[in-house]
Design an enzyme around this catalytic site. Sequence first.
Site, PDB file in Angstrom:
ATOM      1  N   LYS A  14      -2.674   6.105  -4.301  1.00  0.00           N
ATOM      2  CA  LYS A  14      -3.714   6.964  -3.950  1.00  0.00           C
ATOM      3  C   LYS A  14      -3.840   8.300  -4.639  1.00  0.00           C
ATOM      4  O   LYS A  14      -2.482   8.904  -4.673  1.00  0.00           O
ATOM      5  CB  LYS A  14      -3.953   7.141  -2.473  1.00  0.00           C
ATOM      6  CG  LYS A  14      -3.928   5.731  -1.461  1.00  0.00           C
ATOM      7  CD  LYS A  14      -4.234   6.116   0.040  1.00  0.00           C
ATOM      8  CE  LYS A  14      -3.824   4.612   0.605  1.00  0.00           C
ATOM      9  NZ  LYS A  14      -2.511   4.703   0.989  1.00  0.00           N
ATOM     10  N   HIS A  36      -7.659   9.316  -1.808  1.00  0.00           N
ATOM     11  CA  HIS A  36      -7.179   9.181  -0.458  1.00  0.00           C
ATOM     12  C   HIS A  36      -7.996  10.058   0.565  1.00  0.00           C
ATOM     13  O   HIS A  36      -8.016   9.414   1.705  1.00  0.00           O
ATOM     14  CB  HIS A  36      -5.614  10.111  -0.615  1.00  0.00           C
ATOM     15  CG  HIS A  36      -4.453   9.708   0.363  1.00  0.00           C
ATOM     16  ND1 HIS A  36      -3.366   9.511   0.284  1.00  0.00           N
ATOM     17  CD2 HIS A  36      -4.888   9.145   1.767  1.00  0.00           C
ATOM     18  CE1 HIS A  36      -2.665   9.227   1.283  1.00  0.00           C
ATOM     19  NE2 HIS A  36      -3.909   8.797   1.985  1.00  0.00           N
ATOM     20  N   TYR A  66       2.971   9.865  -0.105  1.00  0.00           N
ATOM     21  CA  TYR A  66       4.023   9.395   0.709  1.00  0.00           C
ATOM     22  C   TYR A  66       5.239   9.572   0.301  1.00  0.00           C
ATOM     23  O   TYR A  66       6.433   9.415   0.802  1.00  0.00           O
ATOM     24  CB  TYR A  66       3.848   7.963   0.931  1.00  0.00           C
ATOM     25  CG  TYR A  66       2.459   7.494   1.474  1.00  0.00           C
ATOM     26  CD1 TYR A  66       1.561   8.350   1.909  1.00  0.00           C
ATOM     27  CD2 TYR A  66       2.239   5.908   1.668  1.00  0.00           C
ATOM     28  CE1 TYR A  66       0.340   7.696   2.552  1.00  0.00           C
ATOM     29  CE2 TYR A  66       0.956   5.654   1.997  1.00  0.00           C
ATOM     30  CZ  TYR A  66       0.172   6.643   2.799  1.00  0.00           C
ATOM     31  OH  TYR A  66      -0.901   5.926   3.206  1.00  0.00           O
ATOM     32  N   ASP A 120       0.917  -1.238   0.074  1.00  0.00           N
ATOM     33  CA  ASP A 120      -0.098  -0.052   0.018  1.00  0.00           C
ATOM     34  C   ASP A 120       0.737   1.340  -0.224  1.00  0.00           C
ATOM     35  O   ASP A 120       1.666   1.343   0.724  1.00  0.00           O
ATOM     36  CB  ASP A 120      -0.785  -0.039   1.095  1.00  0.00           C
ATOM     37  CG  ASP A 120      -1.760   1.256   1.265  1.00  0.00           C
ATOM     38  OD1 ASP A 120      -2.769   1.195   0.576  1.00  0.00           O
ATOM     39  OD2 ASP A 120      -1.444   2.138   2.007  1.00  0.00           O
TER      40      ASP A 120
HETATM   41  N1  LIG Z   1      -5.508   6.130   3.774  1.00  0.00           N
HETATM   42  C1  LIG Z   1      -5.136   6.979   4.694  1.00  0.00           C
HETATM   43  O1  LIG Z   1      -5.447   8.042   4.988  1.00  0.00           O
HETATM   44  C2  LIG Z   1      -3.877   6.613   5.574  1.00  0.00           C
HETATM   45  C3  LIG Z   1      -3.429   7.010   6.806  1.00  0.00           C
HETATM   46  C4  LIG Z   1      -2.552   6.559   7.495  1.00  0.00           C
HETATM   47  C5  LIG Z   1      -2.007   5.204   7.132  1.00  0.00           C
HETATM   48  N2  LIG Z   1      -2.316   4.665   5.995  1.00  0.00           N
HETATM   49  C6  LIG Z   1      -1.636   3.325   5.517  1.00  0.00           C
HETATM   50  O2  LIG Z   1      -1.785   2.385   6.520  1.00  0.00           O
HETATM   51  C7  LIG Z   1      -0.488   2.104   6.853  1.00  0.00           C
HETATM   52  C8  LIG Z   1      -0.204   1.677   8.386  1.00  0.00           C
HETATM   53  O3  LIG Z   1      -0.624   2.677   9.085  1.00  0.00           O
HETATM   54  P1  LIG Z   1       0.511   3.191  10.095  1.00  0.00           P
HETATM   55  O4  LIG Z   1       1.790   3.292   9.450  1.00  0.00           O
HETATM   56  O5  LIG Z   1       0.067   4.861  10.327  1.00  0.00           O
HETATM   57  O6  LIG Z   1       0.449   2.623  11.314  1.00  0.00           O
HETATM   58  P2  LIG Z   1       0.741   1.058  11.761  1.00  0.00           P
HETATM   59  O7  LIG Z   1       0.972   0.171  11.034  1.00  0.00           O
HETATM   60  O8  LIG Z   1      -0.352   0.938  12.725  1.00  0.00           O
HETATM   61  O9  LIG Z   1       2.083   1.505  12.764  1.00  0.00           O
HETATM   62  C9  LIG Z   1       3.250   1.500  12.397  1.00  0.00           C
HETATM   63  C10 LIG Z   1       4.306   1.637  13.499  1.00  0.00           C
HETATM   64  O10 LIG Z   1       4.206   0.875  14.327  1.00  0.00           O
HETATM   65  C11 LIG Z   1       5.687   0.029  14.362  1.00  0.00           C
HETATM   66  N3  LIG Z   1       5.371  -1.468  14.258  1.00  0.00           N
HETATM   67  C12 LIG Z   1       5.142  -1.986  13.096  1.00  0.00           C
HETATM   68  N4  LIG Z   1       4.846  -3.420  13.592  1.00  0.00           N
HETATM   69  C13 LIG Z   1       4.864  -3.355  14.978  1.00  0.00           C
HETATM   70  C14 LIG Z   1       4.995  -4.256  16.062  1.00  0.00           C
HETATM   71  N5  LIG Z   1       4.686  -5.569  15.397  1.00  0.00           N
HETATM   72  N6  LIG Z   1       5.186  -4.204  17.192  1.00  0.00           N
HETATM   73  C15 LIG Z   1       5.464  -2.949  17.626  1.00  0.00           C
HETATM   74  N7  LIG Z   1       5.184  -1.746  16.680  1.00  0.00           N
HETATM   75  C16 LIG Z   1       5.372  -2.046  15.625  1.00  0.00           C
HETATM   76  C17 LIG Z   1       6.314   0.543  13.371  1.00  0.00           C
HETATM   77  O11 LIG Z   1       7.695   0.824  13.431  1.00  0.00           O
HETATM   78  P3  LIG Z   1       8.874   0.297  12.627  1.00  0.00           P
HETATM   79  O12 LIG Z   1       8.786   0.822  11.234  1.00  0.00           O
HETATM   80  O13 LIG Z   1       9.936   1.082  13.376  1.00  0.00           O
HETATM   81  O14 LIG Z   1       8.957  -1.268  12.885  1.00  0.00           O
HETATM   82  C18 LIG Z   1       5.793   2.081  12.948  1.00  0.00           C
HETATM   83  O15 LIG Z   1       6.313   3.097  13.695  1.00  0.00           O
HETATM   84  C19 LIG Z   1       0.436   3.177   6.429  1.00  0.00           C
HETATM   85  O16 LIG Z   1       1.777   2.945   6.395  1.00  0.00           O
HETATM   86  C20 LIG Z   1      -0.120   3.748   5.196  1.00  0.00           C
HETATM   87  O17 LIG Z   1       0.168   2.784   4.160  1.00  0.00           O
HETATM   88  C21 LIG Z   1      -3.289   5.253   5.194  1.00  0.00           C
END
Ligand SMILES: NC(=O)c1ccc[n+]([C@@H]2O[C@H](COP(=O)([O-])OP(=O)(O)OC[C@H]3O[C@@H](n4cnc5c(N)ncnc54)[C@H](OP(=O)(O)O)[C@@H]3O)[C@@H](O)[C@H]2O)c1
Length: 305
Positions: A83, A116, A54, A49
């Site tokens: 997106k 998005h 980004y 994704d």
């Molecule tokens: N459509 C939208 O508006 C929107 C908004 C936000 C996000 N997104 C998408 O959703 C994806 C995921 O959301 P997100 O990045 O906000 O949050 P997330 O995936 O819930 O959390 C990512 C964070 O958690 C850490 N992490 C990963 N695996 C872990 C584990 N097993 N234990 C503890 N910590 C862990 C990562 O650190 P490290 O990398 O240091 O391991 C990173 O800091 C984004 O990357 C993006 O692709 C979309």
Amino acid sequence: MVIEVPRIQLSNGQTMPVVGLGTYARKAEPGQYRQAVESAIEIGYRHIDTASSYNNEVEVGEGIANAIKRGLVTREDLFVTTKLWNDNHAEAAVVPALRASLARLGLEYVDLYFVHWPVSVDASGQDTGIDFRETWRGMEEAARLGLARGLGVSNYNEEQLQLLLDAAAAPPVVNQVEVNPTLTQHKLVAWCRQRGVVCAAYTPLGLLSDARPEFQDKDALKTDAALGRVAEQHGKTRAQVVLRYLVQRSIPVIPKSFTPSRLAENLDIFSFELTPAEMDVVDSYNIDHRCVPATGFAKLKNYPF
Ligand SMILES: NC(=O)c1ccc[n+]([C@@H]2O[C@H](COP(=O)([O-])OP(=O)(O)OC[C@H]3O[C@@H](n4cnc5c(N)ncnc54)[C@H](OP(=O)(O)O)[C@@H]3O)[C@@H](O)[C@H]2O)c1
């Protein structure tokens, strides 16, 4: 070991792997996105994704290209999403924006192209108030041209989605929204499901992630004994329990990680099952708290929250 990830059926006939790699990061070292994508594919991720906003589509594309070059996968094995950003919502701007994303990714098509946000702005961030049904006509053109195999939205509320569903010739098949233990979204998920739209969870780890320092109760999920007991019961981590909880609700997840051990951990959620009582434990943390409130958009027409 390569883990085979189950897929969820979408209303247009496509299937989407229920775990994908998220790629948004506030900060990254050069090469980090490329490496994460390549390492993820190596262990079984087939769903990636990204988004034009980004600023990582070039590296994400390089990671995909390297994996294909190494013979790990073919393009057809992968489910790649990107997106449309808020400054390209005019109908005529959509196809060129997707072509630019595809050029950066080095791909001929994406599997899913998302709008998005329902809000629209000009290059300087001023509200343009474009009707998202107009934007959708551009999205449908992108699909007709074969540039996107499927179409989705992100961050749409029920009212906005209903307007779109009423107007669309090709309805969105996914609504990518925030879902995690403190924002369980039962109502929106059920509402979307009744209309053939799959809710996919962004920020699925919610307050378990160290990237969310700004909330007063941020440590509750990391320390609360009840979630710890569920994790211990299955010999899994709290993060795995949370991802499993979402997948068991038929909600695809896209956790982001640059850490090889976490990439593997986040994929290893198919060898155990949570009982109804354990599902209730995760549900009990809901406080309707958004990690991504996007308050910067709050004054824009069509702000969804
Ligand atoms: N459509 C939208 O508006 C929107 C908004 C936000 C996000 N997104 C998408 O959703 C994806 C995921 O959301 P997100 O990045 O906000 O949050 P997330 O995936 O819930 O959390 C990512 C964070 O958690 C850490 N992490 C990963 N695996 C872990 C584990 N097993 N234990 C503890 N910590 C862990 C990562 O650190 P490290 O990398 O240091 O391991 C990173 O800091 C984004 O990357 C993006 O692709 C979309």
